[in-house]
Enzyme design. Structure first.
Site, PDB file in Angstrom:
ATOM      1  CE1 TYR A  57       7.416   5.777   3.682  1.00 45.92           C
ATOM      2  CE2 TYR A  57       9.698   5.198   4.132  1.00 45.92           C
ATOM      3  CZ  TYR A  57       8.735   5.711   3.287  1.00 45.92           C
ATOM      4  OH  TYR A  57       9.089   6.193   2.049  1.00 45.92           O
ATOM      5  CG  ASN A  95      -1.827  10.130  -2.398  1.00 41.40           C
ATOM      6  OD1 ASN A  95      -0.813  10.709  -2.801  1.00 41.40           O
ATOM      7  ND2 ASN A  95      -3.015  10.675  -2.404  1.00 41.40           N
ATOM      8  CG  HIS A 112       4.354   5.814  -5.993  1.00 41.75           C
ATOM      9  ND1 HIS A 112       4.323   7.184  -6.054  1.00 41.75           N
ATOM     10  CD2 HIS A 112       4.822   5.412  -7.208  1.00 41.75           C
ATOM     11  CE1 HIS A 112       4.749   7.600  -7.238  1.00 41.75           C
ATOM     12  NE2 HIS A 112       5.052   6.547  -7.958  1.00 41.75           N
ATOM     13  CB  THR A 180      -0.143  14.561  -9.010  1.00 41.32           C
ATOM     14  OG1 THR A 180       1.225  14.276  -9.333  1.00 41.32           O
ATOM     15  CG2 THR A 180      -0.969  14.528 -10.283  1.00 41.32           C
ATOM     16  CG  LEU A 208      -4.332  23.967  -3.932  1.00 40.29           C
ATOM     17  CD1 LEU A 208      -3.432  24.080  -2.706  1.00 40.29           C
ATOM     18  CD2 LEU A 208      -5.629  24.727  -3.723  1.00 40.29           C
TER      19      LEU A 208
HETATM   20  P1  NAD Z   1       3.451  16.634  -4.598  1.00 45.05           P
HETATM   21  O1  NAD Z   1       3.550  16.993  -3.142  1.00 45.05           O
HETATM   22  O2  NAD Z   1       4.659  16.684  -5.435  1.00 45.05           O
HETATM   23  O3  NAD Z   1       2.371  17.604  -5.244  1.00 45.05           O
HETATM   24  C1  NAD Z   1       1.133  17.860  -4.623  1.00 45.05           C
HETATM   25  C2  NAD Z   1       0.310  18.678  -5.588  1.00 45.05           C
HETATM   26  O4  NAD Z   1      -0.981  18.812  -5.049  1.00 45.05           O
HETATM   27  C3  NAD Z   1       0.839  20.103  -5.830  1.00 45.05           C
HETATM   28  O5  NAD Z   1       0.855  20.355  -7.225  1.00 45.05           O
HETATM   29  C4  NAD Z   1      -0.171  20.997  -5.107  1.00 45.05           C
HETATM   30  O6  NAD Z   1      -0.349  22.235  -5.791  1.00 45.05           O
HETATM   31  C5  NAD Z   1      -1.413  20.145  -5.178  1.00 45.05           C
HETATM   32  N1  NAD Z   1      -2.354  20.367  -4.083  1.00 45.05           N
HETATM   33  C6  NAD Z   1      -2.076  20.539  -2.769  1.00 45.05           C
HETATM   34  N2  NAD Z   1      -3.207  20.631  -2.063  1.00 45.05           N
HETATM   35  C7  NAD Z   1      -4.231  20.517  -2.944  1.00 45.05           C
HETATM   36  C8  NAD Z   1      -5.654  20.531  -2.831  1.00 45.05           C
HETATM   37  N3  NAD Z   1      -6.253  20.679  -1.653  1.00 45.05           N
HETATM   38  N4  NAD Z   1      -6.403  20.378  -3.947  1.00 45.05           N
HETATM   39  C9  NAD Z   1      -5.813  20.239  -5.176  1.00 45.05           C
HETATM   40  N5  NAD Z   1      -4.476  20.217  -5.335  1.00 45.05           N
HETATM   41  C10 NAD Z   1      -3.694  20.339  -4.243  1.00 45.05           C
HETATM   42  O7  NAD Z   1       2.739  15.219  -4.657  1.00 45.05           O
HETATM   43  P2  NAD Z   1       2.737  14.124  -5.786  1.00 45.05           P
HETATM   44  O8  NAD Z   1       2.745  14.754  -7.131  1.00 45.05           O
HETATM   45  O9  NAD Z   1       1.681  13.171  -5.416  1.00 45.05           O
HETATM   46  O10 NAD Z   1       4.161  13.453  -5.525  1.00 45.05           O
HETATM   47  C11 NAD Z   1       4.204  12.181  -5.579  1.00 45.05           C
HETATM   48  C12 NAD Z   1       4.835  11.487  -4.327  1.00 45.05           C
HETATM   49  O11 NAD Z   1       4.387  11.958  -3.054  1.00 45.05           O
HETATM   50  C13 NAD Z   1       4.370  10.072  -4.359  1.00 45.05           C
HETATM   51  O12 NAD Z   1       5.474   9.249  -4.509  1.00 45.05           O
HETATM   52  C14 NAD Z   1       3.668   9.798  -3.026  1.00 45.05           C
HETATM   53  O13 NAD Z   1       3.954   8.497  -2.569  1.00 45.05           O
HETATM   54  C15 NAD Z   1       4.233  10.834  -2.137  1.00 45.05           C
HETATM   55  N6  NAD Z   1       3.393  11.289  -1.009  1.00 45.05           N
HETATM   56  C16 NAD Z   1       2.236  10.634  -0.648  1.00 45.05           C
HETATM   57  C17 NAD Z   1       1.462  11.138   0.392  1.00 45.05           C
HETATM   58  C18 NAD Z   1       0.206  10.401   0.785  1.00 45.05           C
HETATM   59  O14 NAD Z   1       0.168   9.172   0.736  1.00 45.05           O
HETATM   60  N7  NAD Z   1      -0.851  11.110   1.171  1.00 45.05           N
HETATM   61  C19 NAD Z   1       1.836  12.300   1.034  1.00 45.05           C
HETATM   62  C20 NAD Z   1       3.029  12.937   0.649  1.00 45.05           C
HETATM   63  C21 NAD Z   1       3.794  12.410  -0.386  1.00 45.05           C
END
Ligand code: NAD
Length: 243
Positions: A57, A95, A112, A180, A208
């Protein structure tokens, strides 16, 4: 008819922040920035090796704080939608970054948790922080060492704000899911909950690619959220998007 006269619930995931330079969760083989999820995102991992988790982290926080990591046009479009929505509006993000608040979103819940805060497992005290955390850190409230952790929700833990979230879901008329994969529950089940309450809710997905829940949505907008969202919201605000 416009969606602006309806209660709007927005669910965001890692995809909305990917174009700001933050890697998504499952980009490659279930790894988050080259770490196995079970090594860094579970209470068991923290018990076994707290500083491995802390370091993970700490590294994420360094990335989040980089000057080039800024809200993108997807985050900004949601600020505009909140501004023009005439009924109730809520963003629930999975996020842990703070790009929605940096963009200017107001009615926002981090289900989260967030990397902005630390939390003491002994006394529940939370503090904002901007430094590297390690297991020798002493809680400023109860003075116990080794009990302070990042205030993020790990796998196997209860997400935050669920009461408030389900209360809003009860009255949701427009549900917009952005970036998501719909793999993490309970967020992945919000759409099923809405459908069980309001058959006629409008359900829009921005991603996407297709997700395991895409078939349930009224409409799926395929593409980069930084492009598809501003286009959609422009049409909505010009009353050119017909529902
Ligand atoms: P995930 O990584 O499982 O899925 C991401 C989704 O976003 C995918 O379906 C992908 O196709 C889509 N995607 C990627 N780029 C995109 C874009 N530019 N435009 C539209 N869609 C796009 O993520 P999730 O479903 O949020 O998984 C949840 C977990 O991930 C949470 O618990 C979260 O805390 C954690 N997480 C958070 C962060 C952050 O805070 N930014 C980063 C990584 C993971």
């Amino acid at each position: 008819m416009t969606i602006l006269n309806k209660n709007i619930f927005i669910l965001t995931g890692a995809g909305i922040s990917s174009e700001s330079g933050i890697k998504t969760f499952r980009e490659k083989d279930g790894l988050w920035d080259n770490h196995r999820i079970e090594d860094v995102c579970t209470p068991e991992a923290f018990q076994k090796d707290p500083d491995k988790v802390n370091n993970f982290y700490n590294e994420r926080k360094v990335v989040f704080n980089r000057p080039e990591i800024k809200p993108n046009n997807g985050h900004k479009a949601l600020v505009e939608l909140e501004r023009i929505c005439k009924k109730d509006f809520l963003i629930v993000t999975q996020n842990i970054d703070s790009l929605h608040e940096k963009a200017g979103s107001k009615n926002l819940l981090h289900m989260h948790g967030s990397l902005e805060r630390l939390y003491c497992m002994n006394c529940g005290h939370t503090i904002a922080y901007d430094f590297e955390i390690d297991s020798s850190f002493i809680c400023s409230n109860c003075k116990k060492p080794g009990k302070v952790r990042v205030d993020v929700v790990w796998f196997g833990e209860q997400p935050k704000h669920l009461e408030q979230i389900y209360k809003f879901l009860e009255k949701t008329e427009v549900f917009i899911s952005i970036g998501t994969s719909n793999n993490v529950y309970p967020a992945a089940g919000f759409i099923d909950y809405i459908l069980s309450k309001k058959e006629k809710a409008l359900l829009y997905e921005f991603n996407l690619e297709k997700t395991i829940k895409s078939v349930l949505f009224t409409r799926s907008f395929k593409g980069y959220a930084s492009e598809t969202l501003p286009n959609f919201i422009k049409l909505v605000s010009n009353r050119k998007y017909k529902i």
